[in-house]
Write a protein that holds these residues in place. Sequence first.
Motif, PDB file in Angstrom:
ATOM      1  N   GLU A   5       1.817  -7.399  14.336  1.00 53.39           N
ATOM      2  CA  GLU A   5       1.230  -8.560  13.788  1.00 53.39           C
ATOM      3  C   GLU A   5      -0.344  -8.589  13.055  1.00 53.39           C
ATOM      4  OE1 GLU A   5       1.024 -11.405  16.997  1.00 53.39           O
ATOM      5  OE2 GLU A   5       2.753 -11.960  17.142  1.00 53.39           O
ATOM      6  N   SER A   6      -0.359  -9.289  12.183  1.00 54.89           N
ATOM      7  CA  SER A   6      -1.590  -9.204  11.153  1.00 54.89           C
ATOM      8  C   SER A   6      -2.064 -10.848  11.122  1.00 54.89           C
ATOM      9  CB  SER A   6      -1.471  -8.637   9.874  1.00 54.89           C
ATOM     10  OG  SER A   6      -1.213  -7.478  10.149  1.00 54.89           O
ATOM     11  N   THR A   7      -3.310 -11.068  11.293  1.00 59.24           N
ATOM     12  CA  THR A   7      -3.735 -12.250  11.085  1.00 59.24           C
ATOM     13  C   THR A   7      -3.943 -12.547   9.545  1.00 59.24           C
ATOM     14  OG1 THR A   7      -5.907 -11.653  11.345  1.00 59.24           O
ATOM     15  CG2 THR A   7      -4.852 -12.497  13.170  1.00 59.24           C
ATOM     16  N   GLU A   8      -4.097 -11.655   8.712  1.00 63.67           N
ATOM     17  CA  GLU A   8      -4.448 -11.833   7.183  1.00 63.67           C
ATOM     18  C   GLU A   8      -3.205 -11.242   6.241  1.00 63.67           C
ATOM     19  OE1 GLU A   8      -8.208  -9.993   6.324  1.00 63.67           O
ATOM     20  OE2 GLU A   8      -9.073 -11.451   7.408  1.00 63.67           O
ATOM     21  N   TYR A   9      -2.759 -12.026   5.398  1.00 64.81           N
ATOM     22  CA  TYR A   9      -1.666 -11.365   4.632  1.00 64.81           C
ATOM     23  C   TYR A   9      -1.905 -10.291   3.692  1.00 64.81           C
ATOM     24  CZ  TYR A   9       2.821 -13.478   3.068  1.00 64.81           C
ATOM     25  OH  TYR A   9       4.043 -13.582   3.001  1.00 64.81           O
ATOM     26  N   ALA A  10      -3.071  -9.930   3.180  1.00 60.73           N
ATOM     27  CA  ALA A  10      -3.358  -8.718   2.506  1.00 60.73           C
ATOM     28  C   ALA A  10      -3.210  -7.620   3.416  1.00 60.73           C
ATOM     29  CB  ALA A  10      -4.565  -8.907   1.814  1.00 60.73           C
ATOM     30  N   ALA A  11      -3.783  -7.764   4.607  1.00 60.88           N
ATOM     31  CA  ALA A  11      -3.710  -6.555   5.488  1.00 60.88           C
ATOM     32  C   ALA A  11      -2.421  -6.244   6.245  1.00 60.88           C
ATOM     33  CB  ALA A  11      -4.528  -7.264   6.874  1.00 60.88           C
ATOM     34  N   MET A  12      -1.623  -7.155   6.040  1.00 58.16           N
ATOM     35  CA  MET A  12      -0.153  -6.964   6.683  1.00 58.16           C
ATOM     36  C   MET A  12       0.741  -6.285   5.316  1.00 58.16           C
ATOM     37  SD  MET A  12       3.133  -9.375   7.200  1.00 58.16           S
ATOM     38  CE  MET A  12       2.993 -10.105   5.405  1.00 58.16           C
ATOM     39  N   LEU A  13       0.290  -6.715   4.087  1.00 56.71           N
ATOM     40  CA  LEU A  13       0.986  -5.896   2.941  1.00 56.71           C
ATOM     41  C   LEU A  13       0.321  -4.527   2.757  1.00 56.71           C
ATOM     42  CD1 LEU A  13       0.985  -8.741   0.371  1.00 56.71           C
ATOM     43  CD2 LEU A  13       2.997  -7.777   1.730  1.00 56.71           C
ATOM     44  N   GLN A  14      -0.909  -4.386   2.902  1.00 55.40           N
ATOM     45  CA  GLN A  14      -1.538  -3.120   3.100  1.00 55.40           C
ATOM     46  C   GLN A  14      -0.876  -2.030   3.808  1.00 55.40           C
ATOM     47  OE1 GLN A  14      -4.286  -2.497   0.685  1.00 55.40           O
ATOM     48  NE2 GLN A  14      -3.397  -0.500   0.801  1.00 55.40           N
ATOM     49  N   LYS A  15      -0.465  -2.773   5.070  1.00 48.95           N
ATOM     50  CA  LYS A  15       0.117  -1.568   6.055  1.00 48.95           C
ATOM     51  C   LYS A  15       1.408  -1.125   5.650  1.00 48.95           C
ATOM     52  CE  LYS A  15      -2.033  -3.808  10.145  1.00 48.95           C
ATOM     53  NZ  LYS A  15      -1.428  -4.667  11.224  1.00 48.95           N
ATOM     54  N   ALA A  16       2.189  -1.982   4.821  1.00 47.52           N
ATOM     55  CA  ALA A  16       3.562  -1.746   4.436  1.00 47.52           C
ATOM     56  C   ALA A  16       3.184  -0.669   3.114  1.00 47.52           C
ATOM     57  CB  ALA A  16       4.325  -2.836   3.716  1.00 47.52           C
ATOM     58  N   ILE A  17       2.032  -0.724   2.301  1.00 50.62           N
ATOM     59  CA  ILE A  17       1.824  -0.073   1.216  1.00 50.62           C
ATOM     60  C   ILE A  17       1.486   1.366   1.679  1.00 50.62           C
ATOM     61  CG2 ILE A  17       0.354   0.515  -0.723  1.00 50.62           C
ATOM     62  CD1 ILE A  17      -0.029  -2.591  -1.109  1.00 50.62           C
ATOM     63  N   MET A  18       0.854   1.674   2.845  1.00 46.57           N
ATOM     64  CA  MET A  18       0.258   2.560   3.395  1.00 46.57           C
ATOM     65  C   MET A  18       1.355   3.540   4.306  1.00 46.57           C
ATOM     66  SD  MET A  18      -3.756   1.454   4.503  1.00 46.57           S
ATOM     67  CE  MET A  18      -3.869   2.958   5.216  1.00 46.57           C
ATOM     68  N   GLY A  19       2.607   2.561   4.557  1.00 49.72           N
ATOM     69  CA  GLY A  19       3.629   3.286   5.485  1.00 49.72           C
ATOM     70  C   GLY A  19       3.298   3.340   7.002  1.00 49.72           C
ATOM     71  N   ARG A  20       2.491   2.262   7.341  1.00 57.46           N
ATOM     72  CA  ARG A  20       2.233   2.082   8.665  1.00 57.46           C
ATOM     73  C   ARG A  20       3.139   1.091   9.292  1.00 57.46           C
ATOM     74  NH1 ARG A  20      -4.048  -0.005   9.055  1.00 57.46           N
ATOM     75  NH2 ARG A  20      -3.149  -0.012  11.409  1.00 57.46           N
ATOM     76  N   VAL A  21       3.868   0.541   8.505  1.00 59.26           N
ATOM     77  CA  VAL A  21       4.937  -0.437   8.922  1.00 59.26           C
ATOM     78  C   VAL A  21       6.096  -0.085   7.942  1.00 59.26           C
ATOM     79  CG1 VAL A  21       3.740  -2.152  10.074  1.00 59.26           C
ATOM     80  CG2 VAL A  21       4.422  -2.373   7.538  1.00 59.26           C
ATOM     81  N   ASP A  22       7.301  -0.182   8.307  1.00 60.12           N
ATOM     82  CA  ASP A  22       8.561   0.157   7.471  1.00 60.12           C
ATOM     83  C   ASP A  22       8.681  -1.074   6.322  1.00 60.12           C
ATOM     84  OD1 ASP A  22       9.195   2.467   8.679  1.00 60.12           O
ATOM     85  OD2 ASP A  22      10.001   1.191  10.367  1.00 60.12           O
ATOM     86  N   GLY A  23       8.098  -2.008   6.734  1.00 57.89           N
ATOM     87  CA  GLY A  23       8.396  -3.378   5.403  1.00 57.89           C
ATOM     88  C   GLY A  23       7.436  -4.450   6.030  1.00 57.89           C
ATOM     89  N   ALA A  24       7.209  -5.296   5.464  1.00 59.35           N
ATOM     90  CA  ALA A  24       6.401  -6.636   5.604  1.00 59.35           C
ATOM     91  C   ALA A  24       7.274  -7.728   5.431  1.00 59.35           C
ATOM     92  CB  ALA A  24       5.129  -6.700   4.712  1.00 59.35           C
TER      93      ALA A  24
END
Length: 256
Positions: free
Chosen positions: A164-183
């Motif tokens: 879970e993320s509270t901010e949209y950009a932070a969630m997408l950044q995790k997907a860009i960095m590979g910390r999650v498989d998708g957003a």
Amino acid sequence: MLTSHLFRRALLFVLLFACFPPAVHGQPQQFVVGVETIDYYPIYAGDTGEYRGYARELLDAFASKKGYVFRYEPLPVKRLFQAFLTDQVLDFKFPDNAYWSAEMRQGVQVTYSEPAVEYIDGVMVSPARKGMPAESMKMLGIIAGFTPFEYLDRIKAGAVTLDESTEYAAMLQKAIMGRVDGAYSSVAVANYQLRDVLKQPEALAFDASLPHTRSGYRLSTIKHPAIIAEFNAFLAEEPALVQQLKDKYQAEVGVR
């Protein structure tokens, strides 16, 4: 006979007054719309305390045409559900959908409008992951309070873990960095965030091969079903205005 006729007229007046209370001292009727505190721009954003975006301009246009005043009350997603169903202060909720937290609505008569804007909720992935099977999705990024309905069975089975993320950009950044498989995201909102906020428009893409939902965001109420009917009429009578606002905010980019 005259007395009976006068009584019926008086009763009708009382009923109309109860359903449509007049403006006080010539002031327009005011209503409170419960909205989300998150940044879901361009569709809506209430994270700064000032509600803005496509939804704000659309709802204000409707209110202006009918002589109403809408006041927007931003609340966290989970609290908004609770407040809407139990709090007497909120007159309307946006966005809403009958499928969201359906168990909380049992026994409550909620009236929903026609869709104010269409959306696709699906998974944004890096170009390298696009086309991979759903079974490869082990860690899924979401916004706190949101539910990825298409993945519930796999989540319950332990095959998918939510981040879970509270901010949209932070969630997408995790997907860009590979910390999650998708957003898991609204496609239009993700496209805006990637393009205008993160300045990386090609970093993620919607994978239509993965489970996703196509639906619409609606205005809802418990107290004022007649005004929902008016809003539906407004959407039908003002298609050019509605489309102009959708184009202005790019509210359906990637959806149509």
